[in-house]
Design an enzyme around this catalytic site. Sequence first.
Site, PDB file in Angstrom:
ATOM      1  N   LYS A 110       0.825  -1.210   0.000  1.00  0.00           N
ATOM      2  CA  LYS A 110       0.000   0.000   0.000  1.00  0.00           C
ATOM      3  C   LYS A 110       0.858   1.260   0.000  1.00  0.00           C
ATOM      4  O   LYS A 110       0.547   2.215  -0.706  1.00  0.00           O
ATOM      5  CB  LYS A 110      -0.960  -0.013   1.188  1.00  0.00           C
ATOM      6  CG  LYS A 110      -2.093  -1.006   1.004  1.00  0.00           C
ATOM      7  CD  LYS A 110      -3.054  -1.018   2.163  1.00  0.00           C
ATOM      8  CE  LYS A 110      -4.183  -2.004   1.901  1.00  0.00           C
ATOM      9  NZ  LYS A 110      -5.036  -2.208   3.060  1.00  0.00           N
ATOM     10  N   LYS A 189      -6.243  -8.571 -13.184  1.00  0.00           N
ATOM     11  CA  LYS A 189      -7.200  -8.794 -12.099  1.00  0.00           C
ATOM     12  C   LYS A 189      -8.142  -7.590 -12.019  1.00  0.00           C
ATOM     13  O   LYS A 189      -7.684  -6.444 -12.048  1.00  0.00           O
ATOM     14  CB  LYS A 189      -6.427  -8.943 -10.784  1.00  0.00           C
ATOM     15  CG  LYS A 189      -7.316  -9.041  -9.564  1.00  0.00           C
ATOM     16  CD  LYS A 189      -6.505  -8.974  -8.276  1.00  0.00           C
ATOM     17  CE  LYS A 189      -7.439  -9.026  -7.111  1.00  0.00           C
ATOM     18  NZ  LYS A 189      -7.374  -8.074  -6.092  1.00  0.00           N
ATOM     19  N   LYS A 192     -10.533  -1.848  -8.558  1.00  0.00           N
ATOM     20  CA  LYS A 192     -10.795  -0.397  -8.655  1.00  0.00           C
ATOM     21  C   LYS A 192      -9.502   0.342  -8.967  1.00  0.00           C
ATOM     22  O   LYS A 192      -9.489   1.295  -9.707  1.00  0.00           O
ATOM     23  CB  LYS A 192     -11.315   0.143  -7.313  1.00  0.00           C
ATOM     24  CG  LYS A 192     -12.727  -0.200  -7.002  1.00  0.00           C
ATOM     25  CD  LYS A 192     -13.147   0.425  -5.688  1.00  0.00           C
ATOM     26  CE  LYS A 192     -12.332  -0.062  -4.507  1.00  0.00           C
ATOM     27  NZ  LYS A 192     -12.633  -1.392  -4.029  1.00  0.00           N
TER      28      LYS A 192
END
Length: 320
Positions: A110, A189, A192
């Site tokens: 992240k 994949k 969003k």
Amino acid sequence: MRILSGIQPSGRLHLGNYFGMMKPAIEFQDQGEAFLFIANYHAMTTVTDPTELRQNTMEVAIDFLACGLDPSRTAFFRQSDVPEVTELTWLLSVVTPMGLLERCHSYKDKTARGILPTHGLFSYPVLMSADILAYQSNVVPVGRDQKQHVEVTRDIAMKFNNQYGPIFTIPEPSIVENVAVVPGVDGRKMSKSYNNHIELFGNEKETRQRVMGIVTSSTPLDKPMDPATCNVFALYRLFVSNKESDEMADRYRAGGYGYAKAKHALFDVMWNYFEPFRKKRDELIKSPDQVETILQESASRARGEARRTLDAARRACGLD
Ligand code: ADP
Ligand code: TRP
């Protein structure tokens, strides 16, 4: 058997979320005592706008109920309506070795994607452990990306139990293996963050445009097409029976079919599949009070359970 899972309200739900997470979670309600919550404390690590967080949380609630989640069988609640988990997070934090968190992939992934490296993001797995342990969960169905967090939870629970006595049930992850990764319109994949997703409840025009824009090979119209490598086919088969999927594969292999027809067929099965859910959703949107009542009633059930665990853990630590 108690089954628990959570989903972050980080935006509109898409087909990858539906087949990878929502549908299996909804099916779990037939297999044991199910707990499912909307992880809005977790979402605060990435969603910083209060209006957006509030809206996303409500939308996820509505979408799950529309897709068949039955609140009489599944306790379905907002994470933040059980604030006991935040206190439990502290009790777990003091037995959590730094090294355990430093090894977690999700923090590294992240921050590499530009998400602010806060303490909350780093200690995210401890909050997730508290979610799981507060309800003495036996099984935690999660996608592959979350497996490490369930392993961390097991380590933390064992550490706590060794130090203070047998307070927590040691949970098992249940990886949703039978669901292949749902491809997005570009073949990667569906996510969003790649903007290659097809929303569950997008409007008809946008949804059709998304479907017509799915990337396919450049096989000429009269030549056979290969279903095994086709994104349109991979999505189509999620919605239909094996027989219908075999029939489509035959049309591909026969040649003369073409991707435009396959895309129209995909749009039709998808649109029909979600039609009853769309109707239910339209009703729920009109009655937010009813949705709120469902969330509150489930939360009070969940809260009783979390309180019992927290009290036992507090006593074990000498906080009584
Ligand atoms: P996104 O990648 O769009 O941000 P999330 O990471 O929030 O999606 O995913 C929420 C849940 O949906 C997770 O349990 C994840 O495993 C599942 N999921 C998301 N995308 C897919 C996909 N393309 N195929 C299968 N499952 C998916
Ligand atoms: N971290 C999970 C995700 O991003 C969501 C989540 C939070 C969760 N707490 C949980 C999942 C507890 C299972 C159990 O998808």
